[in-house]
Motif scaffolding. Structure first.
Motif, mmCIF file in Angstrom:
data_model
loop_
_atom_site.group_PDB
_atom_site.id
_atom_site.type_symbol
_atom_site.label_atom_id
_atom_site.label_comp_id
_atom_site.label_asym_id
_atom_site.label_seq_id
_atom_site.Cartn_x
_atom_site.Cartn_y
_atom_site.Cartn_z
ATOM 1 N N GLU A 291 0.856 -1.351 0.044
ATOM 2 C CA GLU A 291 -0.003 -0.085 0.033
ATOM 3 C C GLU A 291 0.889 1.095 -0.053
ATOM 4 O OE1 GLU A 291 -4.002 0.647 2.125
ATOM 5 O OE2 GLU A 291 -1.953 1.351 3.646
ATOM 6 N N VAL A 292 0.655 2.002 -0.881
ATOM 7 C CA VAL A 292 1.565 3.420 -0.903
ATOM 8 C C VAL A 292 0.777 4.408 0.009
ATOM 9 C CG1 VAL A 292 2.230 5.290 -2.400
ATOM 10 C CG2 VAL A 292 1.863 2.673 -3.291
ATOM 11 N N GLY A 293 1.296 4.377 1.175
ATOM 12 C CA GLY A 293 0.939 5.305 2.352
ATOM 13 C C GLY A 293 1.613 6.439 2.892
ATOM 14 N N ALA B 45 4.566 12.551 5.536
ATOM 15 C CA ALA B 45 3.420 12.509 5.938
ATOM 16 C C ALA B 45 2.513 11.454 5.420
ATOM 17 C CB ALA B 45 2.607 13.892 5.341
ATOM 18 N N GLN B 46 1.733 10.943 6.261
ATOM 19 C CA GLN B 46 0.688 9.721 5.704
ATOM 20 C C GLN B 46 -0.329 10.379 4.793
ATOM 21 O OE1 GLN B 46 -0.571 7.629 9.302
ATOM 22 N NE2 GLN B 46 0.562 5.883 8.562
ATOM 23 N N THR B 47 -0.598 9.359 3.721
ATOM 24 C CA THR B 47 -1.317 9.921 2.625
ATOM 25 C C THR B 47 -2.958 9.436 3.354
ATOM 26 O OG1 THR B 47 -1.348 7.743 1.549
ATOM 27 C CG2 THR B 47 -0.091 9.645 0.714
ATOM 28 N N PRO B 48 -3.986 10.118 3.016
ATOM 29 C CA PRO B 48 -5.387 9.585 3.396
ATOM 30 C C PRO B 48 -5.457 7.944 3.050
ATOM 31 C CG PRO B 48 -5.477 11.678 2.725
ATOM 32 C CD PRO B 48 -4.028 11.303 2.293
ATOM 33 N N ALA B 49 -6.334 7.627 3.751
ATOM 34 C CA ALA B 49 -6.546 6.004 3.370
ATOM 35 C C ALA B 49 -7.267 5.984 2.066
ATOM 36 C CB ALA B 49 -7.508 5.565 4.455
ATOM 37 N N ALA B 50 -8.123 6.659 1.768
ATOM 38 C CA ALA B 50 -8.931 6.558 0.286
ATOM 39 C C ALA B 50 -7.993 6.972 -0.733
ATOM 40 C CB ALA B 50 -9.739 7.370 0.362
ATOM 41 N N ALA B 51 -6.906 7.630 -0.592
ATOM 42 C CA ALA B 51 -5.942 8.119 -1.669
ATOM 43 C C ALA B 51 -4.725 7.016 -1.819
ATOM 44 C CB ALA B 51 -5.302 9.409 -1.313
ATOM 45 N N ARG B 52 -4.653 5.963 -1.039
ATOM 46 C CA ARG B 52 -3.858 5.026 -1.072
ATOM 47 C C ARG B 52 -3.889 4.030 -2.413
ATOM 48 N NH1 ARG B 52 -3.031 4.069 5.174
ATOM 49 N NH2 ARG B 52 -2.578 6.238 5.715
#
Length: 174
Positions: free
Chosen positions: A7-9, A15-22
């Motif tokens: 998963e690209v997170g 910074a972490q990417t939002p879950a829906a944008a991974r």
């Protein structure tokens, strides 16, 4: 069959990417072929002005990438864009391209705000992984975003860091 899921997170800078944008990337190693599946948000970046198929410089467009390290500095990079363009390269040393393993098949499809795709390569072209990393790039010049499975060090985006990829055993699925 061996299966690896990534998963690209992480955005560049930590910074972490939002879950829906991974984006999700799956590598399936079989005896004859390796299948790399991509499932990612579609950001609406313009398509390259080229027919579907191989495209040098694809990293300048919306793309998801998979790096498969099999030696200390030996790795494969496979990229797929939502418009059906792809790149595959083999490296012996960081950024020292030595070959271009060609996919047996490649496809991508956009549906609404997501896209899916797949690359199939001969199993001999993709050695068993030691470490892996999936990456995603999208956005225009002023809003360019660089994301990765592993938060990589450095002040500017540089995905060619096989020493920092995720250990293959940590992303292997049964």
């Amino acid at each position: 069959m061996e299966r690896y899921a990534l998963e690209v997170g992480w955005e560049w800078g930590g910074a972490q990417t939002p879950a829906a944008a991974r984006p999700q990337v799956e590598l399936v190693r079989g005896p004859v072929e390796v299948i790399i599946r991509f499932d990612a948000p579609f950001h609406g970046d313009p398509a390259p002005d080229a027919p579907r198929g191989p495209l040098d410089g694809l990293w300048n467009f919306e793309v998801v990438e998979l790096f498969v390290a099999y030696g200390p500095d030996q790795y494969i990079e496979c990229e797929l864009g939502p418009h059906g363009h792809w790149v595959s390269l083999a490296f012996d040393g960081v950024r020292n391209a030595v070959a271009c393993p060609l996919p047996l098949r490649a496809w991508a499809k956009i549906e609404g705000h997501r896209w899916w795709g797949e690359l199939r390569l001969p199993a001999a072209a993709v050695p068993p992984p030691r470490a892996l990393n999936a990456c995603a790039i999208h956005g225009g010049a002023e809003a360019r975003r660089y994301c990765s499975t592993v938060a990589l060090p450095g002040k500017t985006p540089e995905f060619h860091q096989p020493q920092h990829f995720a250990d293959a055993a940590s992303v292997r699925q049964c």
